[in-house]
Design an enzyme around this catalytic site. Sequence first.
Site, PDB file in Angstrom:
ATOM      1  CE  LYS A  57      -2.026  -1.113   3.866  1.00  0.00           C
ATOM      2  NZ  LYS A  57      -1.392  -2.408   4.084  1.00  0.00           N
ATOM      3  CB  THR A  58       3.567   2.372   2.288  1.00  0.00           C
ATOM      4  OG1 THR A  58       2.711   2.208   3.412  1.00  0.00           O
ATOM      5  CG2 THR A  58       4.395   3.615   2.465  1.00  0.00           C
ATOM      6  CG  ASP A 244       0.699   4.973   4.467  1.00  0.00           C
ATOM      7  OD1 ASP A 244      -0.153   4.061   4.386  1.00  0.00           O
ATOM      8  OD2 ASP A 244       1.926   4.765   4.414  1.00  0.00           O
ATOM      9  CD  GLU A 245       0.044   2.820   8.679  1.00  0.00           C
ATOM     10  OE1 GLU A 245      -0.922   2.141   9.069  1.00  0.00           O
ATOM     11  OE2 GLU A 245       1.181   2.355   8.493  1.00  0.00           O
ATOM     12  CD  GLN A 275      -1.181  -3.179   9.265  1.00  0.00           C
ATOM     13  OE1 GLN A 275      -0.172  -2.634   9.676  1.00  0.00           O
ATOM     14  NE2 GLN A 275      -1.333  -3.487   7.999  1.00  0.00           N
ATOM     15  NE  ARG A 628       4.337  -4.013  11.014  1.00  0.00           N
ATOM     16  CZ  ARG A 628       3.770  -3.622   9.866  1.00  0.00           C
ATOM     17  NH1 ARG A 628       4.340  -2.729   9.109  1.00  0.00           N
ATOM     18  NH2 ARG A 628       2.614  -4.137   9.478  1.00  0.00           N
TER      19      ARG A 628
END
Length: 785
Positions: A57-58, A244-245, A275, A628
């Site tokens: 996504k990022t 983002d996020e 998340q 992560r």
Amino acid sequence: MSSFDDFDAFEAASSLSARAMAARPSPYLDELNPAQREAVEALDGPVLMLAGAGTGKTKALTTRIAHLLNTHKARTNEILAVTFTNKAAREMKNRVGRLLGQPAEGMPWMGTFHAIGVKLLRRHAELVGLKSNFTILDTDDQLRLLKQLVQAAHIDDKRWPPRQLASIIDGWKNRAWTPSSVPAAEASAYNQRGVELYAQYQTRLKELNACDFGDLLLHMVTIFQTHEDVLQQYQRWFRYILVDEYQDTNVAQYLWLRLLASGHKNICCVGDDDQSIYGWRGAEVGNILRFETDFPGAKVVRLEQNYRSTPHILAAASGVIDGNKDRLGKTLFTDAQDGEKVRLIGHWDGEEEARWVGEEVEAMQSGTRGMRPFSLDQMAILVRASHQMRAFEDRFLTIGLPYRVIGGPRFYERMEIRDAMAYFRLVVSPEDDLAFERIVNTPKRGLGDKAQQTIQRTARENGVSLKEGARLCVEGGLIKGKGGAALRVLVDGLDRWSRMTGEAGLSHTELAEIILDESGYTTHWQNEKTPEAPGRLENLKELVKALEQFENLQGFLEHVSLVMDNESDDGGAKVSIMTLHAAKGLEFPAVFLPGWEDGLFPSQRSMDESGIKGLEEERRLAYVGITRAEEVCTISFAANRRVFGQWQNALPSRFIDELPEAHVDVLTPPGLYGGGMGAQSMGSGIESGLEDAAAAANVYNSPGWRRLQERSSQRPMSQPRESKNMVIDAAAVSSHVMGDRVFHQKFGYGAIIGVEGDKLEIDFEKAGIKKVVAKFITGADDVPF
Ligand code: ATP
Ligand code: MG
């Protein structure tokens, strides 16, 4: 600063010719899969990427920025790109540069909500009754201010702690409620006085020319809602908005974005409902789920291939998150090789866990674990609570393992740093009464409570700041004696230093030193004979050093109030330590997840406060943690842990039970074999000790422990070592010579610079000058690791 002229100039400068230039080739598009590419190439109109961890996504968001620039759809200052941490913002900027093959210059509007918020608010502060040089209060100042208001309102602050009020007000601000818009249903908050105190607090902040973190967004939302012209300017300015996020935005952030995007609707949001980990700070996962309603016709892109982690890691993460009822549910796949299973290990206590992690990091660095070698930069320790960090920091200091702490302005929280910064704040912003209160009698100037009350009263009666109040007291002779004289020196000093800001030929770092010297603050610590005084002087030096990177004091102060990342860095490879929250969006080849014990993780507080919802948020945090990791993920827990000075027995985290067995490899703690550092520290009884502790904690009855035992691969992780006696006899003081390089368990390596009784004065490489008892010192060459 008047912003409107800038806009016009800016818009004229965004010449059409620049946009009409032929687009350069876009080789970066070839790095994307079809779904990502679709999201990147749909430049206009609303786009939502809702997808699991590590699906790119990022990457797609970053590529989209590069593509906007490369196709001349937008210039660097026309893109508003919001990320969650300063580190993520920096990373994004670097990545855009890499994609374009040249540094992404400018990008002034790429940053965190807070960083962008403060920039905007400085331009329009007057519209909410502030001046553009307003101060940003930290939580300490905020509490102090609220405490004063609570006391003045004659509320029992034992029964109604100001901290509670602070959290209520934060919650309201996160929902974008001003004092006049707090709904009636909230009227009972804080003993029915919450709303009234909130209003007083906002008034007081204005008087102080200050705002808190929540205001950075709330004020801007208010401005946008009440000043159509300002909003329209920004709607034109920010031609493209990227977030983002997005799953972690709160209502104020959401409104802010929606207002800005409501004109052109060129908004691209990416996120993952699994998340969402900031519910406790007002994040509304609903924001991402209702994107399509807010922006009808939005292009929704789903990504399913995970490019980050091995199948074992992914399966472990999926196993855990499956326990959550309230989720959209997504399937992820990966083409990566199987790799290592998720490793699980239990320890006797938190110190032992830290010791083991330290050894393991070193072993993995040298490639002696049957895996490829990992550099320190490729390893990270992610903790649930920041108090867990100390054990790792201490241990790593001891063994000289370079580490960096990410995600907390810890340095800036120290007392001497906060004092020094209060002086700087007053020099930059003389109305900053909280800063004045902090330093008026620091160092001691003979200005006790009575004198301070006189200053407060005088200021109030004359409607001026405390500093001006102090001047009136001096001029009117209201404070007698030594205190009065010292106050005159202080007020004169503050005036002088303020005049000196911006003086040609005087850098702000020199000014900072002058302020610390002339105010008597440095001398105060030089005269102080306590063991921590030298360390504090070191920190003040470090502070002045930190200033060098900034243009002026104001820039620095702003930075400090915004930093989330620990900036002091010599650039060398280091293992990272951070909280799970700070690790969002990041990735590391090897990740350690310590402290998986019920109560710590999932956090008891979170479960007590929010029940199932809290537990589900904790589970999402576990999912964030595991995802992560790229290649190696190591989860650990301890049977005993000291939390805030109290020993507590702990059960392995319920999340451990949720790890799918087929993807987990249970390691055997070194202590069980009577070897390793554990045995050394615990004495010979480590084995039975561990059993006792486990029994006491009823650990054996937990399914997690039972499974741990059953599945134990009986693979000792630490080879038994020869025990060396690290402790030198106290009588051995005389065996030390000045200049000797020595080692101390807690402070690491250093050189002896003095001897006093049975104490040695040592200049430690990491911890500064300290006096320590000689028996805790060993020659550097004798250290058994
Ligand atoms: P998170 O949810 O954790 O924020 P994310 O969805 O933002 O994850 P990224 O950080 O963008 O994921 O990507 C994860 C990793 O996968 C990165 O190392 C990235 O470079 C890599 N990656 C992403 N897309 C691709 C692709 N199409 N081909 C190869 N590698 C990719
Ligand atoms: Mg990401």
